[in-house]
Motif scaffolding. Structure first.
Motif, PDB file in Angstrom:
ATOM      1  N   TYR A  87      11.625  -4.412  -0.313  1.00 36.67           N
ATOM      2  CA  TYR A  87      11.872  -3.422   0.738  1.00 36.67           C
ATOM      3  C   TYR A  87      10.782  -3.505   1.811  1.00 36.67           C
ATOM      4  O   TYR A  87      11.068  -3.514   3.012  1.00 36.67           O
ATOM      5  CB  TYR A  87      11.838  -2.018   0.153  1.00 36.67           C
ATOM      6  N   PHE A  88       9.529  -3.534   1.359  1.00 40.34           N
ATOM      7  CA  PHE A  88       8.396  -3.513   2.280  1.00 40.34           C
ATOM      8  C   PHE A  88       8.447  -4.690   3.250  1.00 40.34           C
ATOM      9  O   PHE A  88       8.255  -4.523   4.463  1.00 40.34           O
ATOM     10  CB  PHE A  88       7.085  -3.543   1.486  1.00 40.34           C
ATOM     11  N   GLU A  89       8.720  -5.861   2.732  1.00 38.78           N
ATOM     12  CA  GLU A  89       8.746  -7.046   3.591  1.00 38.78           C
ATOM     13  C   GLU A  89       9.887  -6.965   4.603  1.00 38.78           C
ATOM     14  O   GLU A  89       9.725  -7.362   5.765  1.00 38.78           O
ATOM     15  CB  GLU A  89       8.867  -8.298   2.718  1.00 38.78           C
ATOM     16  N   GLU A 102      18.689   7.669 -11.169  1.00 44.80           N
ATOM     17  CA  GLU A 102      17.758   8.473 -10.374  1.00 44.80           C
ATOM     18  C   GLU A 102      16.304   8.243 -10.768  1.00 44.80           C
ATOM     19  O   GLU A 102      15.398   8.374  -9.950  1.00 44.80           O
ATOM     20  CB  GLU A 102      18.114   9.960 -10.454  1.00 44.80           C
ATOM     21  N   TRP A 103      16.069   7.876 -12.034  1.00 46.54           N
ATOM     22  CA  TRP A 103      14.701   7.588 -12.467  1.00 46.54           C
ATOM     23  C   TRP A 103      14.217   6.279 -11.848  1.00 46.54           C
ATOM     24  O   TRP A 103      13.065   6.177 -11.411  1.00 46.54           O
ATOM     25  CB  TRP A 103      14.644   7.487 -13.992  1.00 46.54           C
ATOM     26  N   ILE A 104      15.083   5.278 -11.847  1.00 46.49           N
ATOM     27  CA  ILE A 104      14.723   3.983 -11.250  1.00 46.49           C
ATOM     28  C   ILE A 104      14.473   4.149  -9.754  1.00 46.49           C
ATOM     29  O   ILE A 104      13.474   3.647  -9.214  1.00 46.49           O
ATOM     30  CB  ILE A 104      15.840   2.951 -11.479  1.00 46.49           C
ATOM     31  N   ASN A 105      15.373   4.871  -9.089  1.00 42.95           N
ATOM     32  CA  ASN A 105      15.231   5.082  -7.644  1.00 42.95           C
ATOM     33  C   ASN A 105      13.872   5.681  -7.303  1.00 42.95           C
ATOM     34  O   ASN A 105      13.210   5.258  -6.340  1.00 42.95           O
ATOM     35  CB  ASN A 105      16.322   6.027  -7.140  1.00 42.95           C
ATOM     36  N   LEU A 106      13.465   6.672  -8.080  1.00 46.48           N
ATOM     37  CA  LEU A 106      12.199   7.357  -7.795  1.00 46.48           C
ATOM     38  C   LEU A 106      11.005   6.443  -8.048  1.00 46.48           C
ATOM     39  O   LEU A 106      10.064   6.428  -7.250  1.00 46.48           O
ATOM     40  CB  LEU A 106      12.091   8.630  -8.637  1.00 46.48           C
ATOM     41  N   ARG A 107      11.037   5.685  -9.131  1.00 50.07           N
ATOM     42  CA  ARG A 107       9.911   4.782  -9.401  1.00 50.07           C
ATOM     43  C   ARG A 107       9.733   3.783  -8.266  1.00 50.07           C
ATOM     44  O   ARG A 107       8.618   3.548  -7.790  1.00 50.07           O
ATOM     45  CB  ARG A 107      10.135   4.042 -10.727  1.00 50.07           C
ATOM     46  N   VAL A 108      10.837   3.195  -7.822  1.00 48.96           N
ATOM     47  CA  VAL A 108      10.758   2.226  -6.714  1.00 48.96           C
ATOM     48  C   VAL A 108      10.271   2.915  -5.446  1.00 48.96           C
ATOM     49  O   VAL A 108       9.411   2.388  -4.721  1.00 48.96           O
ATOM     50  CB  VAL A 108      12.129   1.560  -6.482  1.00 48.96           C
ATOM     51  N   GLY A 109      10.784   4.107  -5.169  1.00 51.23           N
ATOM     52  CA  GLY A 109      10.401   4.819  -3.959  1.00 51.23           C
ATOM     53  C   GLY A 109       8.922   5.148  -3.899  1.00 51.23           C
ATOM     54  O   GLY A 109       8.291   5.041  -2.844  1.00 51.23           O
ATOM     55  N   LEU A 110       8.352   5.545  -5.016  1.00 47.63           N
ATOM     56  CA  LEU A 110       6.929   5.907  -5.037  1.00 47.63           C
ATOM     57  C   LEU A 110       6.036   4.678  -4.837  1.00 47.63           C
ATOM     58  O   LEU A 110       5.000   4.759  -4.174  1.00 47.63           O
ATOM     59  CB  LEU A 110       6.585   6.613  -6.349  1.00 47.63           C
ATOM     60  N   VAL A 111       6.440   3.543  -5.398  1.00 48.01           N
ATOM     61  CA  VAL A 111       5.677   2.311  -5.158  1.00 48.01           C
ATOM     62  C   VAL A 111       5.783   1.911  -3.689  1.00 48.01           C
ATOM     63  O   VAL A 111       4.781   1.555  -3.047  1.00 48.01           O
ATOM     64  CB  VAL A 111       6.179   1.160  -6.057  1.00 48.01           C
ATOM     65  N   LEU A 112       6.985   1.977  -3.138  1.00 49.85           N
ATOM     66  CA  LEU A 112       7.181   1.621  -1.734  1.00 49.85           C
ATOM     67  C   LEU A 112       6.392   2.543  -0.820  1.00 49.85           C
ATOM     68  O   LEU A 112       5.827   2.092   0.187  1.00 49.85           O
ATOM     69  CB  LEU A 112       8.672   1.673  -1.395  1.00 49.85           C
ATOM     70  N   LYS A 113       6.329   3.805  -1.146  1.00 54.38           N
ATOM     71  CA  LYS A 113       5.536   4.756  -0.359  1.00 54.38           C
ATOM     72  C   LYS A 113       4.084   4.293  -0.246  1.00 54.38           C
ATOM     73  O   LYS A 113       3.497   4.283   0.849  1.00 54.38           O
ATOM     74  CB  LYS A 113       5.596   6.143  -1.007  1.00 54.38           C
ATOM     75  N   ARG A 114       3.502   3.891  -1.355  1.00 54.20           N
ATOM     76  CA  ARG A 114       2.096   3.445  -1.334  1.00 54.20           C
ATOM     77  C   ARG A 114       1.925   2.190  -0.475  1.00 54.20           C
ATOM     78  O   ARG A 114       0.951   2.074   0.279  1.00 54.20           O
ATOM     79  CB  ARG A 114       1.610   3.199  -2.765  1.00 54.20           C
ATOM     80  N   LEU A 115       2.862   1.268  -0.582  1.00 59.09           N
ATOM     81  CA  LEU A 115       2.769   0.036   0.210  1.00 59.09           C
ATOM     82  C   LEU A 115       2.846   0.340   1.704  1.00 59.09           C
ATOM     83  O   LEU A 115       2.078  -0.217   2.502  1.00 59.09           O
ATOM     84  CB  LEU A 115       3.898  -0.917  -0.182  1.00 59.09           C
ATOM     85  N   LEU A 116       3.756   1.210   2.078  1.00 57.70           N
ATOM     86  CA  LEU A 116       3.931   1.538   3.494  1.00 57.70           C
ATOM     87  C   LEU A 116       2.731   2.299   4.047  1.00 57.70           C
ATOM     88  O   LEU A 116       2.279   2.040   5.168  1.00 57.70           O
ATOM     89  CB  LEU A 116       5.205   2.363   3.676  1.00 57.70           C
ATOM     90  N   GLU A 117       2.215   3.235   3.272  1.00 56.59           N
ATOM     91  CA  GLU A 117       1.054   4.001   3.731  1.00 56.59           C
ATOM     92  C   GLU A 117      -0.171   3.110   3.867  1.00 56.59           C
ATOM     93  O   GLU A 117      -0.959   3.279   4.805  1.00 56.59           O
ATOM     94  CB  GLU A 117       0.790   5.154   2.768  1.00 56.59           C
ATOM     95  N   LYS A 118      -0.313   2.175   2.975  1.00 58.58           N
ATOM     96  CA  LYS A 118      -1.447   1.246   3.062  1.00 58.58           C
ATOM     97  C   LYS A 118      -1.377   0.425   4.345  1.00 58.58           C
ATOM     98  O   LYS A 118      -2.412   0.024   4.903  1.00 58.58           O
ATOM     99  CB  LYS A 118      -1.455   0.321   1.840  1.00 58.58           C
ATOM    100  N   ALA A 119      -0.153   0.184   4.838  1.00 61.15           N
ATOM    101  CA  ALA A 119       0.038  -0.584   6.069  1.00 61.15           C
ATOM    102  C   ALA A 119      -0.005   0.282   7.321  1.00 61.15           C
ATOM    103  O   ALA A 119       0.215  -0.216   8.425  1.00 61.15           O
ATOM    104  CB  ALA A 119       1.370  -1.331   6.007  1.00 61.15           C
ATOM    105  N   PRO A 162       2.945  -4.049  12.374  1.00 61.62           N
ATOM    106  CA  PRO A 162       4.221  -3.489  12.821  1.00 61.62           C
ATOM    107  C   PRO A 162       4.492  -2.093  12.268  1.00 61.62           C
ATOM    108  O   PRO A 162       5.312  -1.364  12.825  1.00 61.62           O
ATOM    109  CB  PRO A 162       5.249  -4.494  12.281  1.00 61.62           C
ATOM    110  N   LEU A 163       3.817  -1.704  11.196  1.00 60.51           N
ATOM    111  CA  LEU A 163       4.094  -0.412  10.573  1.00 60.51           C
ATOM    112  C   LEU A 163       3.137   0.693  11.000  1.00 60.51           C
ATOM    113  O   LEU A 163       3.377   1.862  10.692  1.00 60.51           O
ATOM    114  CB  LEU A 163       4.052  -0.557   9.045  1.00 60.51           C
ATOM    115  N   ALA A 164       2.074   0.334  11.677  1.00 58.76           N
ATOM    116  CA  ALA A 164       1.085   1.336  12.066  1.00 58.76           C
ATOM    117  C   ALA A 164       1.724   2.398  12.953  1.00 58.76           C
ATOM    118  O   ALA A 164       2.338   2.099  13.969  1.00 58.76           O
ATOM    119  CB  ALA A 164      -0.071   0.667  12.791  1.00 58.76           C
TER     120      ALA A 164
END
Length: 333
Positions: free
Chosen positions: A216-218, A61-78, A30-32
């Motif tokens: 978020y990813f799910e 803002e530090w927490i937001n960025l850490r979560v965002g960068l992890v989510l970025k990798r998950l989404l790109e992998k998909a 679904p994310l391709a």
């Protein structure tokens, strides 16, 4: 033992048929090909903003960025293309954040946040959509999916959830990034409250940030699998409601605001007991509860009770306003 040519051919045909059948049954990712704009909220204000920091010194803002960068990798992998409004502790204007999504024709905009309030025992997810629940159907659905995913993953299914219009907290125009991206499925998501000392401790852990990113990813995957065709209609209804002014940031951290739930319960009891002679007091208590915490799990119910009180006091036009506010800004399932 050698197989007869006919039997070998028969087995080969069966193999091909089963292979093609298997290919046909594979779900389409679904994310391709989707373009998703991630917006880690705030940034670059540690020297000037003393509101977005927990008791132990962890900044939102530090927490937001850490979560965002992890989510970025998950989404790109998909297979998704991910746009980041910031990838460091950088101040980016609200207008620039929204413009990035619009200019790149993003399929979704997700602003990643964490919350704070004066009552340090409070901890649950809040997810905002823009405008009216009856007009922004895609935004409401995305908000509910993300909120439910937070509850299931981060709270083990044991949490209240608020899905609420941004007009509930910014009654004149809604949130800047959601206003600027209206027409795209978009949310501002507050996964939890860093003002709760135990939650702040959890949010400092990378493993917990990863758990949130996976939630978020799910939810994003589920949205594109089942809900991407929901419409976003022209925004009309929020502009017809008289703004209900509420406390902002520092005001919501005051001792007066801390009793939001007690005020709600006392006002509700007066109405439930049909103590007509105390209805003016009930209206004041319910109003103060909503002004103190307009996105709380009971805020929508408080507006229901306010409508009942206003009607009983002979203020039918005001009561109808509150019924409409409830319907458009606090969706019910």
């Amino acid at each position: 033992m050698k197989l007869a040519p006919f039997y070998r051919s028969f087995l080969w045909i069966l193999f091909l048929l089963s292979s093609f059948s298997g290919i046909a049954q594979q779900p389409i990712a679904p994310l391709a090909g989707k373009v998703i704009c991630l917006d880690p909220g705030h940034g670059g204000t540690a020297d000037t903003d003393q509101y977005r920091v927990g008791l132990a010194g962890e900044r939102e803002e530090w927490i937001n960025l850490r979560v965002g960068l992890v989510l970025k990798r998950l989404l790109e992998k998909a297979g998704a293309t991910v746009l980041m409004t910031r990838e460091s502790d950088l101040l980016v204007s609200l207008a620039d954040r929204a413009e990035m999504a619009v200019a790149n024709k993003a399929d979704m905009f997700v602003s990643i946040h964490h919350n704070a309030t004066a009552d340090r025992s409070v901890n649950f997810p809040i997810v905002y959509f823009h405008g009216s629940a009856e007009e922004n159907l895609a935004g409401v659905r995305l908000a509910k999916l993300i909120g439910d995913s937070f509850v299931a993953s981060m709270f083990k299914g044991q949490s209240e959830l608020s899905v609420v219009s941004d007009f509930a907290i910014f009654p004149n125009s809604g949130a800047g990034v959601l206003r600027g991206t209206y027409g795209i499925p978009a949310v501002v998501a507050e996964a939890s409250f860093f003002s709760d000392p135990k939650e702040e401790k959890r949010l400092r852990r990378r493993s917990y940030n990863q758990k949130e990113a996976k939630a978020y990813f799910e939810a994003i995957s589920a949205f594109f699998s089942h809900s991407a065709d929901l419409p976003i209609l022209e925004k009309k209804q929020p502009l017809t409601l008289t703004p209900f002014l509420v406390f902002q940031e520092a005001e919501r951290m005051s001792p007066e605001a801390k009793n939001w739930h007690g005020n709600f319960m006392e006002g509700k009891k007066i109405v439930d007991d049909q103590s007509i002679e105390l209805f003016d007091k009930a209206l004041d208590l319910l109003t103060l509860s909503v002004k103190s915490f307009p996105d709380s799990p009971v805020a929508g119910v408080a507006h229901d009770y306010r409508a009942r009180v206003l009607e009983a006091l002979g203020k039918e036009a005001d009561a109808e306003q509150e019924r409409r506010r409830r319907r458009h800004f606090y969706p019910q399932w």
